[in-house]
Motif scaffolding. Structure first.
Motif, short mmCIF file in Angstrom:
data_model
loop_
_atom_site.label_atom_id
_atom_site.label_comp_id
_atom_site.label_asym_id
_atom_site.label_seq_id
_atom_site.Cartn_x
_atom_site.Cartn_y
_atom_site.Cartn_z
N THR A 1 1.27 -4.73 -22.06
CA THR A 1 2.47 -5.06 -22.84
C THR A 1 3.61 -4.10 -22.52
N ASP A 2 3.28 -2.84 -22.26
CA ASP A 2 4.32 -1.89 -21.84
C ASP A 2 4.95 -2.35 -20.53
N GLY A 3 4.12 -2.77 -19.60
CA GLY A 3 4.62 -3.26 -18.31
C GLY A 3 5.46 -4.52 -18.47
N LEU A 4 5.03 -5.41 -19.33
CA LEU A 4 5.79 -6.64 -19.58
C LEU A 4 7.16 -6.30 -20.16
N PHE A 5 7.17 -5.36 -21.11
CA PHE A 5 8.42 -4.93 -21.72
C PHE A 5 9.36 -4.33 -20.66
N MET A 6 8.84 -3.43 -19.83
CA MET A 6 9.68 -2.79 -18.83
C MET A 6 10.15 -3.79 -17.76
N SER A 7 9.32 -4.77 -17.44
CA SER A 7 9.76 -5.78 -16.46
C SER A 7 10.95 -6.55 -17.01
N ARG A 8 10.94 -6.78 -18.30
CA ARG A 8 12.07 -7.48 -18.91
C ARG A 8 13.31 -6.59 -18.95
N VAL A 9 13.12 -5.32 -19.34
CA VAL A 9 14.24 -4.39 -19.42
C VAL A 9 14.95 -4.27 -18.07
N PHE A 10 14.16 -4.14 -17.00
CA PHE A 10 14.75 -3.95 -15.68
C PHE A 10 14.99 -5.26 -14.93
N GLY A 11 14.64 -6.38 -15.54
CA GLY A 11 14.85 -7.67 -14.89
C GLY A 11 14.03 -7.85 -13.63
N LEU A 12 12.83 -7.25 -13.63
CA LEU A 12 11.98 -7.31 -12.44
C LEU A 12 11.39 -8.69 -12.23
N TYR A 13 10.96 -9.32 -13.31
CA TYR A 13 10.46 -10.69 -13.25
C TYR A 13 10.47 -11.27 -14.65
N HIS A 14 10.37 -12.58 -14.71
CA HIS A 14 10.38 -13.29 -15.99
C HIS A 14 9.18 -14.22 -16.02
N LEU A 15 8.42 -14.14 -17.09
CA LEU A 15 7.28 -15.05 -17.25
C LEU A 15 7.73 -16.26 -18.04
N ASP A 16 7.40 -17.46 -17.53
CA ASP A 16 7.73 -18.66 -18.29
C ASP A 16 6.71 -18.83 -19.41
N PRO A 17 6.94 -19.75 -20.35
CA PRO A 17 6.03 -19.90 -21.50
C PRO A 17 4.57 -20.12 -21.11
N ASP A 18 4.31 -20.88 -20.06
CA ASP A 18 2.93 -21.10 -19.62
C ASP A 18 2.29 -19.80 -19.13
N GLU A 19 3.06 -19.02 -18.38
CA GLU A 19 2.54 -17.74 -17.90
C GLU A 19 2.29 -16.78 -19.05
N LEU A 20 3.18 -16.77 -20.05
CA LEU A 20 2.96 -15.91 -21.22
C LEU A 20 1.71 -16.30 -21.99
N ARG A 21 1.49 -17.61 -22.12
CA ARG A 21 0.27 -18.08 -22.80
C ARG A 21 -0.98 -17.67 -22.03
N ALA A 22 -0.92 -17.79 -20.71
CA ALA A 22 -2.06 -17.39 -19.88
C ALA A 22 -2.31 -15.89 -19.98
N LEU A 23 -1.23 -15.11 -19.99
CA LEU A 23 -1.38 -13.66 -20.15
C LEU A 23 -1.99 -13.32 -21.50
N HIS A 24 -1.50 -13.96 -22.53
CA HIS A 24 -2.04 -13.74 -23.86
C HIS A 24 -3.52 -14.08 -23.91
N ALA A 25 -3.89 -15.18 -23.31
CA ALA A 25 -5.31 -15.59 -23.29
C ALA A 25 -6.14 -14.58 -22.52
N ALA A 26 -5.61 -14.08 -21.41
CA ALA A 26 -6.36 -13.12 -20.60
C ALA A 26 -6.55 -11.79 -21.35
N LEU A 27 -5.55 -11.40 -22.11
CA LEU A 27 -5.64 -10.14 -22.84
C LEU A 27 -6.32 -10.29 -24.19
N GLY A 28 -6.41 -11.54 -24.65
CA GLY A 28 -6.91 -11.84 -25.99
C GLY A 28 -8.27 -11.39 -26.24
#
Length: 80
Positions: free
Chosen positions: A53-80
């Motif tokens: 989640t820290d990495g996801l936050f920093m990727s957003r802050v620096f505009g490194l990449y953007h996860l679409d809703p499907d990717e966010l759901r998959a990430l959530h499931a993987a970390l769940g």
């Protein structure tokens, strides 16, 4: 959200100006790590989620990449 993006900008400015200004934030993270250690999950699980989640936050802050809703759901499931 926009609130968190502004907070990140403040953190980065504080880090650049005087790293000691982040000591209160470090204290919050230390308490979070203590809570993770006591949460009953196998060792490393809570830390893995926190790091992700820290990495996801920093990727957003620096505009490194953007996860679409499907990717966010998959990430959530993987970390769940």
């Amino acid at each position: 959200c926009q609130h968190h993006e502004r907070a990140a900008a403040v953190f980065l400015a504080a880090f650049h100006h005087d790293r000691a200004l982040l000591d209160p934030v470090r204290a919050v993270f230390a308490r979070m790590r203590e809570a993770l250690a006591a949460d009953g999950l196998p060792p490393g699980f809570g830390q893995a989620v926190m790091c992700a989640t820290d990495g996801l936050f920093m990727s957003r802050v620096f505009g490194l990449y953007h996860l679409d809703p499907d990717e966010l759901r998959a990430l959530h499931a993987a970390l769940g």
